[in-house]
Design a protein around this motif. Sequence first.
Motif, PDB file in Angstrom:
ATOM      1  N   ASN A  58       0.802  -1.222   0.000  1.00 17.81           N
ATOM      2  CA  ASN A  58       0.000   0.000   0.000  1.00 17.81           C
ATOM      3  C   ASN A  58       0.837   1.276   0.000  1.00 17.81           C
ATOM      4  N   VAL A  59       2.163   1.126   0.106  1.00 21.53           N
ATOM      5  CA  VAL A  59       3.040   2.290   0.059  1.00 21.53           C
ATOM      6  C   VAL A  59       4.047   2.113  -1.074  1.00 21.53           C
ATOM      7  N   GLU A  60       4.699   3.197  -1.430  1.00 20.67           N
ATOM      8  CA  GLU A  60       5.631   3.178  -2.549  1.00 20.67           C
ATOM      9  C   GLU A  60       7.067   3.289  -2.075  1.00 20.67           C
ATOM     10  N   ILE A  61       7.980   2.797  -2.893  1.00 23.86           N
ATOM     11  CA  ILE A  61       9.406   3.013  -2.656  1.00 23.86           C
ATOM     12  C   ILE A  61      10.039   3.456  -3.965  1.00 23.86           C
ATOM     13  N   LYS A  62      10.670   4.615  -3.917  1.00 24.10           N
ATOM     14  CA  LYS A  62      11.386   5.137  -5.076  1.00 24.10           C
ATOM     15  C   LYS A  62      12.878   4.973  -4.842  1.00 24.10           C
ATOM     16  N   LYS A  63      13.610   4.683  -5.912  1.00 27.34           N
ATOM     17  CA  LYS A  63      15.051   4.507  -5.811  1.00 27.34           C
ATOM     18  C   LYS A  63      15.748   5.641  -6.561  1.00 27.34           C
ATOM     19  N   ILE A  64      16.732   6.242  -5.905  1.00 25.18           N
ATOM     20  CA  ILE A  64      17.544   7.266  -6.552  1.00 25.18           C
ATOM     21  C   ILE A  64      19.009   6.886  -6.411  1.00 25.18           C
ATOM     22  N   ASN A  65      19.662   6.653  -7.530  1.00 23.27           N
ATOM     23  CA  ASN A  65      21.073   6.308  -7.534  1.00 23.27           C
ATOM     24  C   ASN A  65      21.905   7.585  -7.601  1.00 23.27           C
ATOM     25  N   LEU A  66      22.544   7.923  -6.490  1.00 22.02           N
ATOM     26  CA  LEU A  66      23.387   9.115  -6.412  1.00 22.02           C
ATOM     27  C   LEU A  66      24.583   8.851  -5.506  1.00 22.02           C
ATOM     28  N   ASP A  67      25.732   9.338  -5.902  1.00 21.40           N
ATOM     29  CA  ASP A  67      26.896   9.379  -5.025  1.00 21.40           C
ATOM     30  C   ASP A  67      26.862  10.746  -4.342  1.00 21.40           C
ATOM     31  N   LEU A  68      26.512  10.761  -3.076  1.00 22.53           N
ATOM     32  CA  LEU A  68      26.289  12.016  -2.373  1.00 22.53           C
ATOM     33  C   LEU A  68      27.564  12.677  -1.861  1.00 22.53           C
ATOM     34  N   SER A  69      28.716  12.200  -2.291  1.00 27.07           N
ATOM     35  CA  SER A  69      29.962  12.795  -1.836  1.00 27.07           C
ATOM     36  C   SER A  69      30.349  14.021  -2.652  1.00 27.07           C
ATOM     37  N   SER A  70      29.379  14.644  -3.296  1.00 27.51           N
ATOM     38  CA  SER A  70      29.605  15.915  -3.982  1.00 27.51           C
ATOM     39  C   SER A  70      28.452  16.848  -3.647  1.00 27.51           C
ATOM     40  N   ASN A  71      28.741  18.139  -3.561  1.00 27.18           N
ATOM     41  CA  ASN A  71      27.702  19.122  -3.259  1.00 27.18           C
ATOM     42  C   ASN A  71      26.597  19.097  -4.301  1.00 27.18           C
ATOM     43  N   GLU A  72      26.984  18.897  -5.559  1.00 24.79           N
ATOM     44  CA  GLU A  72      26.015  18.909  -6.653  1.00 24.79           C
ATOM     45  C   GLU A  72      24.995  17.777  -6.498  1.00 24.79           C
ATOM     46  N   SER A  73      25.453  16.597  -6.059  1.00 21.33           N
ATOM     47  CA  SER A  73      24.544  15.460  -5.892  1.00 21.33           C
ATOM     48  C   SER A  73      23.566  15.695  -4.753  1.00 21.33           C
ATOM     49  N   ALA A  74      24.049  16.303  -3.657  1.00 24.62           N
ATOM     50  CA  ALA A  74      23.171  16.604  -2.530  1.00 24.62           C
ATOM     51  C   ALA A  74      22.073  17.583  -2.947  1.00 24.62           C
ATOM     52  N   MET A  75      22.451  18.590  -3.725  1.00 28.01           N
ATOM     53  CA  MET A  75      21.468  19.553  -4.212  1.00 28.01           C
ATOM     54  C   MET A  75      20.524  18.921  -5.237  1.00 28.01           C
ATOM     55  N   LYS A  76      21.062  17.987  -6.030  1.00 28.34           N
ATOM     56  CA  LYS A  76      20.236  17.294  -7.019  1.00 28.34           C
ATOM     57  C   LYS A  76      19.164  16.465  -6.328  1.00 28.34           C
ATOM     58  N   LEU A  77      19.516  15.846  -5.199  1.00 31.05           N
ATOM     59  CA  LEU A  77      18.525  15.064  -4.448  1.00 31.05           C
ATOM     60  C   LEU A  77      17.350  15.937  -4.043  1.00 31.05           C
ATOM     61  N   PHE A  78      17.630  17.136  -3.572  1.00 27.73           N
ATOM     62  CA  PHE A  78      16.551  18.055  -3.198  1.00 27.73           C
ATOM     63  C   PHE A  78      15.691  18.390  -4.408  1.00 27.73           C
TER      64      PHE A  78
END
Length: 270
Positions: A58-78
Motif C-alpha cells: 500500500n506504500v511506494e518506494i522510489k530509488k535514486i542512484n546518487l553518489d552524495l559525496s559531492s555538493n552537486e549530488s546533494a542539491m540534485k537530491l533536493f
Amino acid sequence: MIQAQENMINEKGWAIVTGASKGLGFAYCKELLKKGFNVVGVARNTDTLDELKTINPNVEIKKINLDLSSNESAMKLFELTKDLNITLVINNAGYGVLGKFTETDLEKELNMINLNINCLHIISKLFIQKFQINNKGRIINIGSIASFIPGPGFSSYYASKAYVLNLGVAINTELKKSKSKVRLVTVCPVLLKTDFLLRITDGKKKANYSKFNSIDTNVFAKKSLNKAFKTNKNYIIIGKINKLVTLSFKLLPQKYFLNKIYKFQTKRKK
C-alpha cells in the motif's frame, strides 16, 4: 508533539533515507514502510531495495542512484524530491577512514568529509527550509558515540561525527527557540552489526561483535526511529550502558580515553 508525529505518519507522506542500500539505512527503510511511509531510498546503487517492495504493497518506494559525496549530488537530491510531500529525512550516508592521520589517504578523507559533513549539511538546510513553510517535518541525522570525544587512530571520522552532533544540537535549539514544530534529532549509535569495519579496512577485517556492546541493526533501527519520532531532545542514545559510556567521557580524564581509543583503533588497523 507525540500526536503531531502520529499525524505525520498517518498522512503517509514521503521519507528520504540516504545510504539506503544496506546496513542501518536499509533497516530504516524497512521500518518506515511498515509504518506507512512512502520511502525514497538513496545510494550509489539501490538494487537491494527491490526486495522491500513486497513489505507493504500500500506504500511506494522510489530509488535514486546518487553518489552524495559531492555538493552537486546533494542539491540534485533536493531538486528530484522537492515536489513530493516529504515529511521526514534521515541523513544516514557516511563512512570512515581508519588509520593514523599522517598515513591515511587524503583523497579518501576528503571524500569522507564531503559525504559525512557537506552532504548532511546541505540536505539538512534545504529540507528544514522547506519544512518551515508548513511548520512540520523532522530530520534525523546519524551521528555516533564517536561524536562525543576525539578519536586518535580514526581522527577524521570522529571529528566528522562531532560536527554532525554539534550542528544538529545547535539547529534543533534554534528551532525550539523560534517555536517551530520542525525538529532535527541526532541519533548516536555505537557499533552496529553491519559491514562498517569491512569498509574502513578495505575489506580486510570483519568485526567480532561478541567483544563489543553491539546491537542488531534492525533492532536499533526500530528503537531509534520510534524514539526519534517522539522526542523533543537534541540527540538520543539507545541503551543504558551506552548512555553511561558517554557520561563517563565527561566525568573521567580525557587522557584516559584518548589512550584507550588510540590502542583500540591502531590495533584494528593491523
